[in-house]
Design a protein around this motif. Structure first.
Motif, mmCIF file in Angstrom:
data_model
loop_
_atom_site.group_PDB
_atom_site.id
_atom_site.type_symbol
_atom_site.label_atom_id
_atom_site.label_comp_id
_atom_site.label_asym_id
_atom_site.label_seq_id
_atom_site.Cartn_x
_atom_site.Cartn_y
_atom_site.Cartn_z
ATOM 1 N N ASN A 168 35.189 3.962 -33.654
ATOM 2 C CA ASN A 168 34.792 5.316 -34.039
ATOM 3 C C ASN A 168 34.237 5.373 -35.444
ATOM 4 O O ASN A 168 33.523 6.293 -35.796
ATOM 5 C CB ASN A 168 36.017 6.233 -33.963
ATOM 6 N N TYR A 169 34.624 4.399 -36.276
ATOM 7 C CA TYR A 169 34.335 4.498 -37.699
ATOM 8 C C TYR A 169 33.272 3.507 -38.165
ATOM 9 O O TYR A 169 33.025 3.386 -39.344
ATOM 10 C CB TYR A 169 35.629 4.303 -38.507
ATOM 11 N N SER A 170 32.655 2.743 -37.257
ATOM 12 C CA SER A 170 31.639 1.799 -37.719
ATOM 13 C C SER A 170 30.344 2.533 -38.056
ATOM 14 O O SER A 170 30.077 3.618 -37.531
ATOM 15 C CB SER A 170 31.376 0.738 -36.656
ATOM 16 N N ALA A 171 29.568 1.930 -38.945
ATOM 17 C CA ALA A 171 28.362 2.596 -39.433
ATOM 18 C C ALA A 171 27.409 2.931 -38.289
ATOM 19 O O ALA A 171 26.827 4.021 -38.255
ATOM 20 C CB ALA A 171 27.664 1.711 -40.457
ATOM 21 N N ALA A 172 27.242 2.003 -37.336
ATOM 22 C CA ALA A 172 26.304 2.235 -36.240
ATOM 23 C C ALA A 172 26.740 3.423 -35.405
ATOM 24 O O ALA A 172 25.919 4.262 -35.016
ATOM 25 C CB ALA A 172 26.200 0.986 -35.373
ATOM 26 N N THR A 173 28.051 3.530 -35.136
ATOM 27 C CA THR A 173 28.538 4.644 -34.328
ATOM 28 C C THR A 173 28.316 5.961 -35.065
ATOM 29 O O THR A 173 27.868 6.943 -34.459
ATOM 30 C CB THR A 173 30.034 4.456 -34.023
ATOM 31 N N ILE A 174 28.614 5.958 -36.370
ATOM 32 C CA ILE A 174 28.450 7.203 -37.137
ATOM 33 C C ILE A 174 26.979 7.615 -37.158
ATOM 34 O O ILE A 174 26.643 8.780 -36.916
ATOM 35 C CB ILE A 174 28.997 7.021 -38.573
ATOM 36 N N LEU A 175 26.087 6.634 -37.404
ATOM 37 C CA LEU A 175 24.657 6.939 -37.422
ATOM 38 C C LEU A 175 24.210 7.452 -36.065
ATOM 39 O O LEU A 175 23.493 8.448 -35.966
ATOM 40 C CB LEU A 175 23.852 5.686 -37.782
ATOM 41 N N GLY A 176 24.639 6.766 -34.995
ATOM 42 C CA GLY A 176 24.252 7.166 -33.644
ATOM 43 C C GLY A 176 24.721 8.566 -33.326
ATOM 44 O O GLY A 176 23.995 9.362 -32.730
ATOM 45 N N SER A 178 25.362 10.983 -35.513
ATOM 46 C CA SER A 178 24.675 12.024 -36.282
ATOM 47 C C SER A 178 23.213 12.158 -35.863
ATOM 48 O O SER A 178 22.606 13.194 -36.076
ATOM 49 C CB SER A 178 24.797 11.766 -37.782
ATOM 50 N N LEU A 179 22.647 11.118 -35.232
ATOM 51 C CA LEU A 179 21.286 11.237 -34.711
ATOM 52 C C LEU A 179 21.291 11.812 -33.296
ATOM 53 O O LEU A 179 20.243 11.970 -32.682
ATOM 54 C CB LEU A 179 20.590 9.876 -34.707
ATOM 55 N N GLY A 180 22.476 12.061 -32.760
ATOM 56 C CA GLY A 180 22.564 12.650 -31.434
ATOM 57 C C GLY A 180 22.396 11.662 -30.301
ATOM 58 O O GLY A 180 22.199 12.052 -29.150
ATOM 59 N N GLU A 186 31.794 7.661 -27.446
ATOM 60 C CA GLU A 186 30.859 6.693 -26.863
ATOM 61 C C GLU A 186 30.462 5.662 -27.913
ATOM 62 O O GLU A 186 30.417 5.966 -29.091
ATOM 63 C CB GLU A 186 29.588 7.412 -26.387
ATOM 64 N N PHE A 187 30.145 4.453 -27.451
ATOM 65 C CA PHE A 187 29.734 3.391 -28.383
ATOM 66 C C PHE A 187 28.445 2.764 -27.887
ATOM 67 O O PHE A 187 28.058 2.921 -26.738
ATOM 68 C CB PHE A 187 30.818 2.324 -28.492
ATOM 69 N N PHE A 188 27.801 2.004 -28.793
ATOM 70 C CA PHE A 188 26.586 1.282 -28.390
ATOM 71 C C PHE A 188 26.906 0.019 -27.587
ATOM 72 O O PHE A 188 26.016 -0.580 -26.999
ATOM 73 C CB PHE A 188 25.777 0.877 -29.628
#
Lengths: 368, 304
Positions: A168-176, A178-180, A186-188
Motif C-alpha cells: 500500500n505504501y510503495s511509491a509506484a502504488t501511491i503514484l498509480g 493518485s493518477l487514478g 489494488e497493486f501493479f
C-alpha cells in the motif's frame, strides 16, 4: 646520409621487447579467459551433476534444444519400466521447456527495452545536434540522461524492487492511485512471483533497462551524427529539404554503420542481461519469477550450486548456444564496419597487378 | 520594393518562430525526461530520511516528496548493524580493494600492451591485435561455467585473486589505447630516447605513460565504474563468502542483495539509506568527472 649511430640503432632488433610488452596480457588472457572458454565448450559435452566426468556427446544440446514428448498416462503406469522411462523423459522435457522459456524471455525483454531506447535516443541525438534548433541546456540534459548508466545495476534493482513493491505504501502504488490507475487495495503486481502475471514484471525490467541505457546510446549516436560532414546538412537546407527528409535521406544512411554497431552491441548486452532479472527473481522463497528469467540467469543457476549439485553440462551447452548467437552478431558488425574504401582499393590494386601480368604475357614475358 | 522586403521579413519571422516553438516544445520534452531520470533517485533520497514506520504508513501523493528527519538515525542503525552476513563498512572495504587493484592493473597493463603493439615491429603483431579485437565481443556469461569450474579445481574460489588478476587482460581498453597512441604518439620520441641511452622499459614508464595520461584518465574512470558496479563475477566466485564464518568477503552490491532478500533486516528506512550510501558517492564522482566520462562515451561511437 644517416650517421653510423643511427644506422646501428636501426639495425638492432627491438622485436623481443614487443613480445615482452604484450606477454602479460596474453598470459592472463589465456589463463583466465581463453581456457575457461574452451573448458566451457568441453563441459558442454560432459554429463550433469554426479555424472560430471563422463562424456555424453551432444546429449546436452539434444536435451535443451528439442522437446521430448512423453505420454502423461505412462507416468501412472503400473509397469515400473514404462513409468521410469516416462519420468526420465519428463525431467528432460522440463529442462528443454525452461531453456526455451528463458531464451524467449531474453528476446522479449531485449525488444521491449531496445525499441523505446533507440527511438528516444535517436530522436534526442538528432534534435541535440540540429544546428537550426536551439534547445537550451543541451549539455545539462546529456549529463543527466547519462547518469542512470553509471549507477550500480544491483542498487537500481533493489531500489526499484522497493519502489514498485506490491504494498500500500510503495511509491509506484501511491503514484498509480493518485493518477487514478489503481483503486484502493489494488497493486501493479510488478514484483509478483506467479506464472500468470506475465507482463507487469517484464514491463518494469524493460523500463529500467531503457532508463539505464538510453543516455548512453544517445551520446554514441550524437558523436556519430557529428562525424557526418556538416556541408551535407547545409546543402540539404539550401535545397529546402524538410527535417524529415534530411533525417531519412542523409542522417540514417550515413549513420548506418554506427546504428548497426549500436544495435548489435545492445543485442550482445541484452543477451547478458543478468543483474536486474537475477535480483528481481531472487525472492525470499528462492523462487524465480518465470516470466523474466533470462538466459544468463539460467546459465548461472545451472552452474552455481545451491543445495543441489551443479549441472555444468547444461550450463555449458547453453553457453555454447549463447556464444554462437554472439559470434553471428559480431560477424554482422564486422561486415558492416569494414572499410569499404579500403576494400575497393585493395581490389583495384589486385586488378592492376593482374593486368600488368597479362600485358607481360602478351609481350612474350618481357617486361616493358 | 518595400512590399517585397516585408514579405521576406514575414517569411523569415515565421520560419524562426516555428523553429523557436519547436525548440521550446523539445525543451519541455527534455525536462520531462530529466524528471523521469531523476525521480527514482529523488524518492530514494527522500525515503532514506524516513524511519521504517513512516514509510509503511505513507499514503498520499504529496508525502512522496517531503523529506523527514531520520537520516542520521538510519545511518547509525546501518553502521552498528553488523551480522555475520551483512556489514556495510566491510562491503565498502572489499569493494574498494577489488576495484582499486583491478583498475590499476587494467590501466597499466593495457597501456603496456598497446605500447608494445604500437611501437615495436614483430612478426605476430597484426595477429595479436586482431585476436584482441575478436575477443572483445565474447560475453562474460559464455565463459563463466568453465571459469567457475576451473577456479574450483584450483581452489581459488572465495578469494579475491580471480576478481583482480583477470583485470590485466582488458581487450576494449587495449583497443582504445592503441587508437589513442596511433593518433597522438610518434615513434621518433622513442628513437630519441634510445639515442640518449634510455632503456626500453624506462622509455615506456617515464616517457610514454605520461604522454598517455588523457587516455589513462578516461579509461581508469570507466574501469573503476565497471568494477565497482560488478555484481555478476563476485557473486559467482565468492561461493561461500563467509569462508566458514571467519571473514566476510561480500562486495557492496552483494550486501545490497543480502539486505533485500533477508527477512530479519526488513527495515525499509535502512534499506533505502543503504542504497543511497552505495549510489551517492558514484553520483558525486560522476558529476565532477562528467565532462571526461561523456567525452569517453562519445569516443566509443566514433568509427575507427
Amino acid at each position: 646520409m644517416a650517421s653510423s649511430a643511427q644506422s646501428r640503432i636501426k639495425s638492432i632488433s627491438y622485436a623481443k621487447y614487443g613480445y615482452i610488452f604484450i606477454l602479460p596480457f596474453f598470459i592472463v588472457y589465456c589463463f583466465f579467459q581463453l581456457w575457461p572458454l574452451i573448458y566451457t565448450f568441453i563441459l558442454a559435452f560432459k554429463g550433469n551433476q554426479s555424472a560430471g566426468d563422463s562424456w555424453v556427446g551432444f546429449q546436452n544440446f539434444n536435451d535443451l534444444l528439442f522437446s521430448h514428448p512423453y505420454n502423461k498416462s505412462d507416468l501412472l503406469s503400473s509397469n515400473a519400466e514404462t513409468k521410469a522411462a516416462a519420468k526420465a523423459l519428463m525431467a528432460i522435457d522440463v529442462q528443454h521447456q525452461n531453456f526455451v522459456r528463458c531464451l524467449k524471455n531474453t528476446i522479449v525483454l531485449w525488444f521491449g527495452n531496445f525499441i523505446p531506447q533507440i527511438a528516444l535516443s535517436l530522436s534526442l541525438a538528432v534534435w541535440f545536434t540540429d544546428s537550426k534548433l536551439k534547445i537550451p541546456g543541451t549539455g545539462f540534459f546529456k549529463v543527466i540522461m547519462y547518469m542512470p548508466n553509471i549507477i550500480t545495476a544491483a542498487s537500481i534493482a533493489v531500489l526499484f524492487l522497493q519502489l514498485c513493491a506490491d504494498t500500500n505504501y510503495s511509491a509506484a502504488t501511491i503514484l498509480g492511485r493518485s493518477l487514478g490507475l489503481l483503486k484502493d487495495g489494488e497493486f501493479f503486481n510488478m514484483t509478483k512471483n506467479v506464472p500468470d502475471v506475465v507482463w507487469p514484471p517484464r514491463i518494469i525490467v524493460m523500463f529500467i533497462q531503457t532508463w539505464m541505457w538510453f543516455g548512453n546510446t544517445m551520446i554514441m549516436l550524437m558523436s556519430g551524427i557529428m562525424g557526418i560532414n556538416p556541408s551535407l546538412f547545409e546543402a540539404a537546407n539550401i535545397d529546402g529539404a524538410s527535417s524529415g527528409q534530411v533525417f531519412v535521406k542523409i542522417t540514417i544512411p550515413l549513420l548506418s554503420p554506427i546504428l548497426v554497431y549500436t544495435v548489435v552491441t545492445s543485442m550482445i548486452g541484452g543477451l547478458q542481461m543478468f543483474d536486474m532479472p537475477y535480483l528481481f527473481t531472487t525472492s525470499k522463497e528462492g523462487q524465480r519469477i518465470n516470466n523474466i528469467e533470462t538466459i544468463a540467469v539460467y546459465i548461472y543457476d545451472k552452474f552455481h550450486s545451491g543445495a543441489i549439485e551443479p549441472s555444468y553440462g547444461y550450463s555449458g551447452a547453453a553457453s555454447v548456444v549463447l556464444f554462437i548467437i554472439t559470434a553471428v552478431l559480431g560477424a554482422i558488425i564486422f561486415r558492416f564496419n569494414r572499410d569499404e574504401d579500403e576494400a575497393r582499393k585493395k581490389k583495384q590494386r589486385k586488378e592492376l597487378i593482374k593486368q600488368q601480368k597479362q600485358k607481360n604475357k602478351q609481350f612474350g614475358g618481357l617486361s616493358i | 520594393m518595400s512590399k517585397m522586403k516585408k514579405t521576406y521579413g514575414d517569411a523569415d519571422d515565421n520560419y524562426t518562430r516555428s523553429l523557436k516553438i519547436k525548440s521550446w516544445v523539445l525543451f519541455g520534452w527534455c525536462i520531462i525526461l530529466t524528471i523521469v531520470c531523476l525521480l527514482p533517485i529523488y524518492i530514494l533520497i527522500i525515503n532514506a530520511t524516513r524511519s521504517h514506520n513512516e514509510i509503511i504508513s505513507m499514503h498520499g501523493f504529496g508525502e512522496l516528496f517531503v523529506p523527514s528527519s531520520h537520516l542520521s538515525e538510519n545511518i547509525k542503525n546501518l553502521s552498528t548493524k553488523t551480522s555475520e552476513d551483512f556489514s556495510i563498512l566491510i562491503g565498502y572495504k572489499n569493494s574498494l580493494i577489488i576495484t582499486g587493484c583491478s583498475t590499476i592493473l587494467t590501466v597499466f597493463f593495457s597501456a603496456m600492451t598497446a605500447y608494445g603493439i604500437r611501437v615495436y615491429d614483430f612478426k605476430i603483431k597484426d595477429a595479436a591485435y586482431t585476436a584482441i579485437l575478436l575477443v572483445m565481443m565474447v560475453p562474460v556469461q559464455v565463459t563463466s561455467a568453465g571459469f567457475v569450474k576451473f577456479m574450483i579445481n584450483l581452489h581459488l574460489t572465495n578469494s579475491f585473486i580471480p576478481l583482480i588478476i583477470p583485470a590485466v587482460a582488458a581487450p576494449s581498453v587495449v583497443f582504445f589505447m592503441v587508437s589513442y597512441l596511433k593518433s597522438s604518439f610518434s615513434n621518433s620520441i622513442v628513437e630519441a630516447a634510445r639515442i640518449d641511452g634510455c632503456s626500453e622499459f624506462r622509455t615506456f614508464i617515464q616517457i610514454a605513460l605520461p604522454l598517455m595520461k588523457p587516455a589513462i584518465g578516461v579509461q581508469s574512470i570507466f574501469a573503476f565504474i565497471a568494477s565497482w558496479n560488478n555484481f555478476y563475477t563476485p557473486n559467482m566466485i565468492l561461493i561461500d563468502p563467509n569462508k566458514g564464518g571467519t571473514t566476510n568477503l561480500r562486495t557492496l552490491p552483494m550486501m545490497l542483495g543480502i539486505l533485500q532478500s533477508s527477512q530479519k533486516t526488513a527495515d525499509y528506512g535502512m534499506i533505502y539509506t543503504c542504497i543511497a550510501l552505495g549510489i551517492i558517492p558514484v553520483i558525486i564522482a560522476y558529476i565532477c568527472l562528467s565532462k571526461f566520462i561523456i567525452a569517453g562515451v562519445a569516443l566509443g561511437g566514433v568509427k575507427e
